[in-house]
Design a protein around this motif. Structure first.
Motif, PDB file in Angstrom:
ATOM      1  N   THR A 166       0.895  -1.090  -0.131  1.00 43.86           N
ATOM      2  CA  THR A 166       0.136   0.065  -0.032  1.00 43.86           C
ATOM      3  C   THR A 166       0.818   1.330  -0.018  1.00 43.86           C
ATOM      4  O   THR A 166       0.588   2.270  -0.597  1.00 43.86           O
ATOM      5  CB  THR A 166      -0.943   0.073   1.053  1.00 43.86           C
ATOM      6  N   LYS A 246      -2.373  -1.581   7.105  1.00 37.36           N
ATOM      7  CA  LYS A 246      -2.780  -1.029   5.703  1.00 37.36           C
ATOM      8  C   LYS A 246      -3.755  -0.086   6.124  1.00 37.36           C
ATOM      9  O   LYS A 246      -3.765   0.972   5.334  1.00 37.36           O
ATOM     10  CB  LYS A 246      -3.301  -2.391   5.038  1.00 37.36           C
ATOM     11  N   THR A 250      -3.613   4.310   4.892  1.00 36.10           N
ATOM     12  CA  THR A 250      -4.777   4.829   4.082  1.00 36.10           C
ATOM     13  C   THR A 250      -5.175   5.851   4.980  1.00 36.10           C
ATOM     14  O   THR A 250      -5.481   6.966   4.373  1.00 36.10           O
ATOM     15  CB  THR A 250      -5.659   3.558   3.893  1.00 36.10           C
ATOM     16  N   GLU A 324      -8.860   0.497  -0.945  1.00 39.30           N
ATOM     17  CA  GLU A 324      -7.665  -0.021  -0.168  1.00 39.30           C
ATOM     18  C   GLU A 324      -8.379  -0.912   1.289  1.00 39.30           C
ATOM     19  O   GLU A 324      -7.947  -2.120   1.187  1.00 39.30           O
ATOM     20  CB  GLU A 324      -6.731   0.860   0.546  1.00 39.30           C
TER      21      GLU A 324
END
Length: 368
Positions: A166, A246, A250, A324
Motif C-alpha cells: 500500500t 494497511k 490509508t 484499499e
C-alpha cells in the motif's frame, strides 16, 4: 553315615552355589528395577513438563493415558482414563475426531492438519498417528502442538506485506501526480508533503513492528508532521482503538489531506480556527461486525468554498480509502467549515486497544 554326610555336604555346597547365583540374579533384577524406576521418573517428568498435549488411545478410542497439557483442550482428569475420548466435549472448530481417528486406524497412516479453538482463538497442529506397538489393542496417539505464535507471525508478515505494498503504490501515485503537475510549484510542494507524511507513518509503524497502531498516535503524528499543536488548535475525542498497518497508511494519508487543506485554506489558516476530531464504534446491520466512524470538523475558520475541480486529496479521501480497506468517506464543504467522515469496517482493519500495543504517546518531532 559317612557316605550320607558326604552327600549332605555336597548338597550343601550345591545349595550354596545356587544361593550365590540367586543373589547375583536378585542384584541384577534390583539394578533393572532401579533403571526402570529412573526411566519411569524421566517419562513422568517428560509427561508433566511437555507443552505438547498428547492422549494415548486404544483401538476403541478409549483413553489409556495423557499428558497434562491436553487438559486445556479436553479438560481431562485422572478418572477419565478408560473413557472414550469422543465422549468428552471440546471446542475445536471443524474437527470430527471419530471419523479422523477411524481413518488412521484403518489405513495405519498418520495425519496432521491445523485446527483452531473457538473460545480462545488458539491455533494447533493436530497430529493423529498409529501406535506402533504390535498388540491387538494398538490404537493411536493424538497430539496438539500450539502454533499460535507461528500463525501470529504469519499474520504479521501478511500485514507487513500489505502495508508495504500500500505504501509503495501510494508513493507511486503521489509521484505521478506531482510529476504531472511539475510545472506548478504548489503541486510539487504538495507531493513532497505527502511523501513526508508517508514517511512519518512508516516510522510510526516501525516503532510498533508493523503491528496495530493506536489511532490517537496516528493523528498526533500527522499533527506533529505539519507543526500543529494539539489541544489549542486540534481536539481529539474517542475510545482507545488501533489500526492495522494497511488501514493506518490509508487513513493516515486521508487525515494528512484534511490537515494540510485546513492549514492552507481552512480553519488552521487563521489564529482563531480549530479542528475537532472524534471517533466512535458503531454496530453493524445484519452480518456486519460494525464500523469505526471518524469525524473531522473545522470551526471558526474562513468561509469555505467548494473546489471547482477534484484533486488528488479528494481522491485519497473518497476513493482510495474504499479501494484499499473498503471504508466509506464523505467530505462536505459547508460554509462555516469543512466536515468529513470516514466509516471503517471492523472486519479486519481495526483492532481494539486491548489486543494492541500500548500507545506511543508523543511521537518524535511533536512540538511542545
Amino acid at each position: 553315615l559317612q557316605s550320607t554326610n558326604e552327600e549332605l555336604e555336597t548338597s550343601r555346597e550345591e545349595t550354596q552355589s545356587i544361593n550365590e547365583e540367586l543373589n547375583t540374579v536378585n542384584s541384577e533384577l534390583h539394578r533393572k528395577v532401579e533403571e526402570l524406576d529412573r526411566a519411569n521418573d524421566d517419562l513422568r517428568n517428560l509427561f508433566d513438563s511437555t507443552p505438547i498435549g498428547t492422549v494415548f488411545l486404544d483401538r476403541h478410542m478409549v483413553i489409556r493415558t495423557f499428558t497434562p497439557a491436553i487438559a486445556s483442550i479436553f479438560n481431562l482428569i485422572a478418572s477419565d482414563r478408560g473413557r472414550p475420548l469422543t465422549d468428552i466435549a471440546n471446542d475445536l472448530e471443524g474437527v470430527d475426531l471419530r471419523r479422523e481417528i477411524e481413518t488412521v486406524l484403518q489405513t495405519r497412516q498418520g495425519q496432521e492438519r491445523r485446527v483452531v479453538r473457538r473460545s480462545v482463538d488458539t491455533h494447533y497442529l493436530m497430529r493423529i498417528v498409529p501406535d506402533t506397538t504390535a498388540t491387538p489393542e494398538s490404537g493411536v496417539l493424538v497430539s496438539f502442538i500450539d502454533i499460535t505464535p507461528m500463525v501470529e507471525f504469519e499474520q504479521r508478515l501478511r500485514e507487513f506485506n500489505e502495508g508495504a505494498d500500500t505504501m509503495l503504490q501510494t508513493a507511486l501515485r503521489i509521484a505521478d501526480t506531482s510529476l504531472a503537475a511539475a510545472a506548478r510549484s504548489t503541486a510539487t510542494e504538495a507531493g513532497m508533503h505527502r511523501l513526508g507524511s508517508l514517511g512519518a507513518i512508516y516510522r510510526l509503524l516501525s516503532r510498533v513492528e508493523w503491528g496495530p497502531l493506536p489511532l490517537r498516535d496516528l493523528i498526533t503524528g500527522e499533527a506533529g508532521q505539519l507543526g500543529i499543536v494539539l489541544g489549542s488548535r486540534i481536539t481529539l475525542e474517542g475510545p482507545m482503538v488501533s489500526l492495522k498497518a494497511k488501514a493506518a497508511i490509508t487513513i493516515g494519508l486521508a487525515l494528512h489531506e484534511l490537515a494540510r487543506n485546513a492549514r492552507e485554506h481552512g480553519a488552521l489558516s487563521v489564529p482563531s480556527g480549530k479542528v475537532q476530531i472524534d471517533w466512535s464504534l458503531a454496530s453493524g446491520a445484519g452480518g456486519d461486525k460494525g464500523y469505526l466512524k471518524i469525524r473531522w470538523r473545522e470551526l471558526d475558520g474562513p468561509a469555505v468554498r467548494a473546489p471547482k475541480a477534484r484533486g488528488f486529496g479528494l481522491d485519497v479521501i473518497e476513493r482510495q480509502v474504499f479501494a484499499e480497506i473498503g471504508a466509506s468517506a464523505e467530505v462536505q464543504f459547508a460554509v462555516d467549515g469543512v466536515e468529513a467522515s470516514l466509516a471503517v469496517p471492523l472486519g479486519g482493519s481495526l483492532v481494539v486497544l486491548a489486543d494492541a500495543p500500548a500507545s506511543l504517546h508523543q511521537p518524535a518531532g511533536m512540538p511542545s
